[in-house]
Design an enzyme around this catalytic site. Structure first.
Site, PDB file in Angstrom:
ATOM      1  N   TYR A 149       0.586  -1.267   0.009  1.00  0.00           N
ATOM      2  CA  TYR A 149      -0.039  -0.224  -0.039  1.00  0.00           C
ATOM      3  C   TYR A 149       0.874   1.075   0.037  1.00  0.00           C
ATOM      4  O   TYR A 149       0.815   2.118  -0.813  1.00  0.00           O
ATOM      5  CB  TYR A 149      -0.976  -0.062   1.204  1.00  0.00           C
ATOM      6  CG  TYR A 149      -2.379  -0.711   0.935  1.00  0.00           C
ATOM      7  CD1 TYR A 149      -2.334  -1.762  -0.012  1.00  0.00           C
ATOM      8  CD2 TYR A 149      -3.457  -0.533   1.496  1.00  0.00           C
ATOM      9  CE1 TYR A 149      -3.524  -2.631  -0.153  1.00  0.00           C
ATOM     10  CE2 TYR A 149      -4.338  -1.345   1.570  1.00  0.00           C
ATOM     11  CZ  TYR A 149      -4.442  -2.341   0.458  1.00  0.00           C
ATOM     12  OH  TYR A 149      -5.540  -3.022   0.229  1.00  0.00           O
ATOM     13  N   GLU A 203       1.744   6.478  -7.052  1.00  0.00           N
ATOM     14  CA  GLU A 203       0.527   7.148  -7.589  1.00  0.00           C
ATOM     15  C   GLU A 203       0.890   8.662  -7.484  1.00  0.00           C
ATOM     16  O   GLU A 203       0.607   9.484  -8.689  1.00  0.00           O
ATOM     17  CB  GLU A 203      -0.764   6.897  -6.987  1.00  0.00           C
ATOM     18  CG  GLU A 203      -1.422   5.572  -7.175  1.00  0.00           C
ATOM     19  CD  GLU A 203      -2.539   5.094  -6.290  1.00  0.00           C
ATOM     20  OE1 GLU A 203      -3.283   6.324  -5.593  1.00  0.00           O
ATOM     21  OE2 GLU A 203      -3.004   3.989  -6.095  1.00  0.00           O
TER      22      GLU A 203
END
Length: 850
Positions: free
Chosen positions: A769, A776
């Protein structure tokens, strides 16, 4: 399989609805012939721009001495259509054949309107080979007008309504033409349903391979042969999809005991090195090809021809299998003076097989290149073993620089090509793999071809965007394409073939599909891989080259830099990942270069080099063209296909980012499932996770592909060790997360829950994560300068809506939303981990899982 039509007898008969042949089409064909003939007759190869190609001097028959005048006079004759003054070929007579015969031999060929371009190509190669003893049968009125207007030695062979089947009984008639169907008049006339008009229209006749119209055309060859041998001539027979390179008549003298010398569909030779005799294994059981052969006029051969022709009304198939059935009878014995000449037809004839390197088929010459290995020049190349009909034959000839297009094809326009394909490394022992690894070879080949096609598609997109023709790169194949299944990824008879081989164009593409249906698909002007090597392509094209190299090292999005390679080649560095509309201004000073070579050396992956079209409609039409023009690989063994659960044929495809976009976009269903209560995941958490990925995918990467796909942010560097965040780390985090998560859900639906998957599901996220989120945000960081400078998706005031929107600011707001969003998601997953894995170790986890 239908692809069987690519063999022998398809050559002349594949007419496939060519439609009425108008005077304008005849004029165009005549003009092309005049252009080619004038170059040959003058012995000059100078083009309009003063550059040279090298067709070279050509031996011109009497009909060609008029050079370009032949074309112009033909144009004048064609213009007189309404006055009914079309020229036409004379009827077939013995005297006509004597007028061209050499050593009592004549070369026979048949031509119809559907293959006029093959006819012109055949004639030019016949001229180049110095052959003057040929005669062409015109099978329809339009072809008769064309050949006569060009003064080609020809005769007309039509029935009373102009079809290509004079005297050929239909399959429900006997050899004399008497009908065995409801029409019992015995007239032997051709019915209107299987004939054409004098103007060339075929009415309702079907001339496709295997149909009645096609059968009638191929049997016409045999009936003409019967007439010619009755007049005492030796015959060299040739289909129109044959490229002649030298005179075959000496073969009659070299093998005086053979009644017939056949070409073959076989793709191997057993002759030892240096042996230029007939094929050692040649006997009546050989798969000889009736498209090319030499027939010596003897009482035995004449009797055999009559027996063959007598089958026209009783045999429902084609001439080649009929010849097999007729010939393969009785014992095989060798001639006492020539052991490679053997008996056939119950000892009635002697025949031999010309070795495959002298009478070559399309595979032997163009793929195996057997003539190069042996060190000889074939007499001819027969364009069999090709794919996608006549267009495939034409493409294969162009690949080998054996198709003679007009000068404009080579000298006019500008071009785009790929500088160098990035091809996966072949395993060192690949050529030694055995058949039990056949599927591994197929998979390696398909992966390599799909990668090469994806790279080529970028060049095609650039060619379309800048209105240039695309010159195909030289694709490398690691597996053959053969319709009867591959063995060790090779043709059965070519098991020593060494990979990689250069892929023929018709292995990968359907050449008829580059420009059809332009309203729904982007047309592409395509050139073969050998185009820039062809002597007919002038130096004004070959030497006018610019290498365009997208490079992340350039460090800008609106600048260029020129460099020189060691060989002096000019290289233009441009920003990577730009769309055509943004490259226009940067490349405008370089339009003068006739050839642009797109290089991938400056990017991590080829897909980072060029982003294609800004307009979604144009992109969609281009994608449809890519899907339409690619062909398929063939074939797996049927047993392997069933065992592996895979098709015998594999459709080739051009894929770049489409699977990723589909897979990630489909994740929106997870939100729907959560909202409907199908799954127990919290709606807000699920929506946050899916929305962030979709925004990154479509709102960042798709919008600004160059910087995001080729850029990176370094987070650690020590000596040669460097850690970076990039698209690679993003896809790694996304992929591993989904593999673990969906595997976990799949087993759960089956009532199973392996501890390893449970542990990975609630432990892997600890690293994945943060890696995914930081990657991102890296994508956003790389895209923001371009979004700000180009005002992407923004609306400035004043405007008619009196509404302003700044996407650059929106991007920053979304980034800020990550601050509360990520901790919420991360702490939720940590709580789930404690709930399912904490407190009791593996035993507690198992208990809770139950």
């Amino acid at each position: 399989m239908q692809e069987k039509d690519e063999q022998g007898e398809q050559g002349l008969a594949d007419t496939n609805d060519p439609g009425p042949q108008s005077a304008s089409r005849l004029a165009a064909a005549a003009a092309k012939w005049a252009s080619l003939t004038s170059v040959a007759a003058a012995g000059s190869d100078r083009l309009e721009d003063g550059e040279h190609s090298s067709v070279g001097p050509v031996v011109v028959h009497d009909f060609g001495s008029a050079g370009a005048a032949a074309g112009s006079s033909s144009l004048a004759r064609f213009a007189a259509e309404e006055a009914g003054t079309f020229p036409k070929c004379p009827p077939l007579t013995e005297a006509l054949l004597h007028s061209v015969a050499k050593d009592n031999a004549v070369m026979l060929a048949l031509l119809n309107s559907a293959q006029q371009d093959f006819g012109l190509n055949w004639l030019k190669h016949v001229q180049q080979a110095g052959l003057s003893y040929f005669m062409v049968a015109a099978l329809d009125a339009n072809t008769s007008a064309l050949l006569a207007g060009l003064k080609v030695p020809c005769f007309e062979y039509l029935d009373k309504v102009g079809s290509a089947s004079q005297g050929v009984p239909s399959s429900n008639q006997d050899a004399s033409g008497n009908s065995s169907s409801s029409d019992s008049s015995g007239s032997g006339k051709v019915s209107s349903s299987s004939s054409s008009t004098a103007g060339g229209s075929r009415g309702s006749s079907n001339f496709a391979w295997g149909q009645e119209g096609w059968r009638r055309v191929v049997w016409t060859k045999v009936l003409i042969l019967r007439q010619v041998v009755d007049w005492g001539f030796n015959v060299v027979f040739s289909d129109m999809d044959v490229i002649w390179m030298r005179d075959p008549l000496p073969l009659f003298q070299l093998h005086p005991h053979a009644d017939i010398l056949w070409s073959t569909d076989v793709s191997r030779t057993d002759n030892p090195p240096g042996d230029m005799g007939l094929e050692m294994w040649g006997d009546m059981k050989t798969n000889f090809n009736t498209g090319v052969y030499l027939l010596r006029n003897t009482p035995a051969s004449v009797s055999w021809v009559h027996a063959w022709a007598a089958m026209a009304g009783t045999y429902k198939g084609a001439t080649q299998p009929a010849a097999y059935n007729l010939t393969r009878v009785g014992p095989v014995t060798s001639h006492p003076k020539d052991p490679r000449v053997r008996t056939a037809w119950n000892g009635g004839i002697y025949f031999g097989v010309v070795p495959t390197y002298h009478f070559s088929n399309g595979h032997v010459f163009l793929v195996q290149k057997m003539h190069e290995k042996i060190g000889t020049t074939p007499y001819e190349v027969h364009l069999t073993w090709t794919y996608n009909g006549l267009a495939g034959k034409r493409a294969r000839a162009r690949d080998a620089m054996l198709w003679i297009d007009d000068d404009a094809y080579y000298s006019q326009g500008s071009f785009v090509t790929i500088d160098k394909l990035q091809i996966p490394q072949m395993p060192a022992d690949y050529n030694n793999w055995t058949h039990d690894r056949n599927e591994e070879m197929v998979q390696f080949h398909l992966a390599s071809i799909h990668s090469q096609l994806a790279q080529a598609s970028l060049g095609m997109a650039m060619a379309v965007g800048f209105k240039r023709a695309f010159v195909s790169p030289k694709f490398m194949c690691y597996c053959e394409r053969i319709w009867h299944a591959v063995k060790k990824c090779r043709m059965w008879e070519a098991q020593d073939e060494q990979f990689p081989i250069q892929c023929p164009t018709d292995y990968l593409f359907d050449p008829d599909h580059w420009q059809d249906d332009p309203d729904h698909m982007t047309p592409i002007d395509f050139r073969e891989p050998s185009f820039l090597d062809n002597p007919r392509t002038p130096d004004s094209v070959k030497k006018s080259v610019l290498v365009i190299q997208p490079s992340a090292a350039l460090g800008c999005t609106d600048c260029t830099r020129e460099e020189r390679r060691p060989d002096g080649q000019l290289v233009l560095l441009v920003p990577p990942g730009l769309r055509a509309k943004y490259l226009v201004r940067l490349l405008e000073p370089y339009y003068k270069y006739r050839v642009w070579r797109l290089s991938f050396e400056g990017v991590t992956q080829p897909s980072e080099a060029y982003a294609g079209f800004a307009c979604a409609g144009v992109a969609k039409k281009f994608d449809r063209r890519m899907e339409h023009v690619t062909s398929y690989w063939c074939c797996r063994w049927r047993e392997d296909s069933i065992k592996l659960g895979k098709p015998e044929k594999e459709q080739l495809r051009i894929e770049v980012e489409v699977p990723l976009k589909w897979a990630q976009t489909a994740a929106v269903l997870e939100v729907v499932h959560s909202a409907l209560g199908i799954v127990r995941s919290p709606v807000a958490i699920t929506a946050t996770q899916v929305a962030s990925r979709l925004w990154i995918l479509w709102g960042i990467i798709h919008l600004v592909p160059g910087p995001t796909t080729s850029g990176a942010v370094t987070i650690f560097e020590s000596g040669s060790l460097k850690a970076q965040l990039s698209l690679v780390t993003l896809l790694t985090a996304w992929s591993l997360s989904e593999i673990i998560r969906y595997s976990f859900f799949a087993f759960k639906e089956l009532g199973l829950q392996p501890y390893l998957l449970l542990w990975l599901r609630y432990t892997g996220f600890i690293l994945l994560y943060p890696l995914g989120v930081s990657s991102e945000l890296t994508m956003v960081w790389l895209a923001l300068p371009t979004i700000k400078r180009r005002r992407l998706l923004s609306m400035d005031l004043p405007n008619p809506l009196n509404f302003g929107f700044d996407y650059y600011i929106v991007c920053w707001l979304v980034v800020l939303a990550y601050l509360p969003g990520f901790p919420q998601l991360y702490t939720y997953m940590l709580a789930q981990r404690r709930k399912l894995l904490g407190g009791g170790g593996r035993g507690a986890a198992k208990a809770k899982a139950q």
